[in-house]
Design an enzyme around this catalytic site. Sequence first.
Site, PDB file in Angstrom:
ATOM      1  N   ASP A  63       0.856  -1.187   0.000  1.00 26.23           N
ATOM      2  CA  ASP A  63       0.000   0.000   0.000  1.00 26.23           C
ATOM      3  C   ASP A  63       0.893   1.238   0.000  1.00 26.23           C
ATOM      4  O   ASP A  63       2.097   1.159   0.224  1.00 26.23           O
ATOM      5  CB  ASP A  63      -0.988  -0.011   1.154  1.00 26.23           C
ATOM      6  CG  ASP A  63      -0.336   0.035   2.520  1.00 26.23           C
ATOM      7  OD1 ASP A  63       0.886   0.280   2.594  1.00 26.23           O
ATOM      8  OD2 ASP A  63      -1.039  -0.167   3.518  1.00 26.23           O
TER       9      ASP A  63
ATOM     10  N   ASP B 206      -7.660  -7.378   1.002  1.00 27.80           N
ATOM     11  CA  ASP B 206      -6.704  -7.532   2.090  1.00 27.80           C
ATOM     12  C   ASP B 206      -7.376  -7.039   3.358  1.00 27.80           C
ATOM     13  O   ASP B 206      -8.264  -6.189   3.308  1.00 27.80           O
ATOM     14  CB  ASP B 206      -5.437  -6.702   1.839  1.00 27.80           C
ATOM     15  CG  ASP B 206      -5.641  -5.243   2.224  1.00 27.80           C
ATOM     16  OD1 ASP B 206      -5.231  -4.856   3.350  1.00 27.80           O
ATOM     17  OD2 ASP B 206      -6.238  -4.484   1.442  1.00 27.80           O
TER      18      ASP B 206
ATOM     19  N   CYS C 219     -12.201 -28.047   8.317  1.00 33.76           N
ATOM     20  CA  CYS C 219     -10.914 -27.388   8.085  1.00 33.76           C
ATOM     21  C   CYS C 219      -9.755 -28.361   8.307  1.00 33.76           C
ATOM     22  O   CYS C 219      -9.786 -29.181   9.225  1.00 33.76           O
ATOM     23  CB  CYS C 219     -10.776 -26.185   9.017  1.00 33.76           C
ATOM     24  SG  CYS C 219      -9.231 -25.267   8.802  1.00 33.76           S
TER      25      CYS C 219
ATOM     26  N   CYS D 204      -6.460 -27.218   8.646  1.00 35.37           N
ATOM     27  CA  CYS D 204      -5.293 -26.504   9.166  1.00 35.37           C
ATOM     28  C   CYS D 204      -4.769 -27.211  10.427  1.00 35.37           C
ATOM     29  O   CYS D 204      -5.492 -28.010  11.040  1.00 35.37           O
ATOM     30  CB  CYS D 204      -5.650 -25.056   9.470  1.00 35.37           C
ATOM     31  SG  CYS D 204      -6.471 -24.795  11.060  1.00 35.37           S
TER      32      CYS D 204
ATOM     33  N   CYS E 178      -6.984 -27.185  13.575  1.00 39.58           N
ATOM     34  CA  CYS E 178      -8.165 -28.048  13.531  1.00 39.58           C
ATOM     35  C   CYS E 178      -7.799 -29.531  13.485  1.00 39.58           C
ATOM     36  O   CYS E 178      -8.505 -30.368  14.057  1.00 39.58           O
ATOM     37  CB  CYS E 178      -9.023 -27.689  12.323  1.00 39.58           C
ATOM     38  SG  CYS E 178      -9.778 -26.038  12.427  1.00 39.58           S
TER      39      CYS E 178
ATOM     40  N   HIS F 190      -5.336 -20.620  11.597  1.00 37.64           N
ATOM     41  CA  HIS F 190      -6.651 -21.117  11.174  1.00 37.64           C
ATOM     42  C   HIS F 190      -7.427 -20.067  10.378  1.00 37.64           C
ATOM     43  O   HIS F 190      -8.013 -20.377   9.331  1.00 37.64           O
ATOM     44  CB  HIS F 190      -7.498 -21.541  12.380  1.00 37.64           C
ATOM     45  CG  HIS F 190      -8.939 -21.692  12.023  1.00 37.64           C
ATOM     46  ND1 HIS F 190      -9.438 -22.784  11.352  1.00 37.64           N
ATOM     47  CD2 HIS F 190      -9.995 -20.829  12.173  1.00 37.64           C
ATOM     48  CE1 HIS F 190     -10.723 -22.613  11.109  1.00 37.64           C
ATOM     49  NE2 HIS F 190     -11.087 -21.442  11.608  1.00 37.64           N
TER      50      HIS F 190
END
Length: 372
Positions: A91, A265, A303, A305, A308, A334
Site C-alpha cells: 500500500d 486484504d 478445516c 489446518c 483443527c 486457522h
Amino acid sequence: MTLHWTHAATDGRARAGMLHTAHGEVPTPVFMPVGTAGTVKAMTADAVRSTGARMVLGNTYHLMLRPTAERVARLGGLHRFMDWHGPILTDSGGFQVMSLSGLRKMDEDGVTFQSHVDGSKHRLTPERSIEIQHLLGADVTMSFDECTPFPATHEEAAKSMRLSMRWAARGRKAFVERPGHGLFGIVQGSTFEDLRAESVAALTEIGFEGYAIGGLAVGEGQEAMFATLDFTTPMLPATHARYLMGVGKPADLLGAVRRGVDMFDCVIPTRSGRMGRAYTSRGQLNLRNAKYAEDDRPLDPDCSCPACRNHSRAYIHHLLKCEEMLGPMLLSWHNIHYYQALMARMREAILAGRFEAEAALIEHDWTKDGEA
C-alpha cells in the site's frame, strides 16, 4: 509484459480470473494476508504458504520507518527479506499517514508527518511513495492518495478525491515500468456516486494496470459499502483487476465478490486470532468463552489446518486463558487458512456457474455454530 489480469469466468457480476505478476500467477478472487512490517503477525512465511495464500501485502509507511526502504533494498528486496517468494502488493502509506491526525500536515505537494515510533519528521509525496515501493520490490505498487474520512460532505469528499487524482497522475509518471510489475490507481469519492464516477474517469484516462476501490470500510457500515460497490464496480474496466482495500470479514468478502471485486486484504483474520476469535465454516467463535473449556471438538470440522487437525477448542481456550502465545498463533493460522478456503470455494463456484447457490450454502452454514 507488465503485470496484468486475465478473465476466466463471470457468474452474475462475480468474476474469476488470473493476476499475472513477476513472482507468479494469482487466481482471483484472492485474499491477501497483511504483512504490515514484513511479516504476517504470529506466522512464519512457511505457515502463510501452507494456508494456500499466494500473495501478501506489505506496508509502505511502517517499512519506510523501520527498517527503511533503502535498507530493505540493500538486503535484496522485500521478497528476500521476509522469505516470501510469491507476489507482494504494497500500500502507498496514504491511509496510515492520514490516520495520524495531529501528527501530519498536508499540502498540494504531499504530506509532512511525525513518526509514531520516535517523533522524527518525514515527508511523503506521490513520487516518494512510488520510489519507496520500488525499493521494496513490490509486484503491485499503489498510488499515493488521501483516504477520505467518513463521514464527509460532498464538498469535502470532492476536494479530497480531486487531490488524490492529481497525485495519481504524478505517481503514474514516477512509476518505473518493468516486466511483471504494475501500478494500481485508487478510486475515491466516499459514498457519492457522481464523485466515484468522476474518479474512475480520471484514473482510466491516466491508465493503470489495475484499479482499487479506496475510502470504504472506514466506518460507513456494510450496507453503505455494498451500495457504493453496486454503482462503482460496473464503472471500472472489465479487463482489469479490481481491488477493495482493507476488507474485511467473511460476509464482506462474499458480498463484494458478488458485486464484481477480485482482490482483498485485511488485518481482521490475524487481529481476531490474537483476540481469541476464529472464523469458521459454521460461524464466528470466541474461544475465550468459558463454554469451550471442555469442548473437545475442532474449531471447524471442515478445516484441515494444524489448529483443527491437531487440537481441540478446549486446548485453544486453555492456551488463551494461560496467555500462551501458541493460542493466538494457532487461531491466526486457522483464520488465514479459512479465508483462503473461502476464496477458493467462491472461485470454483464462479467457474462452475453456480456462485449464488454456493453463496446461499455458505451463508446458511455460518448460522450453525457461530455466535452473534
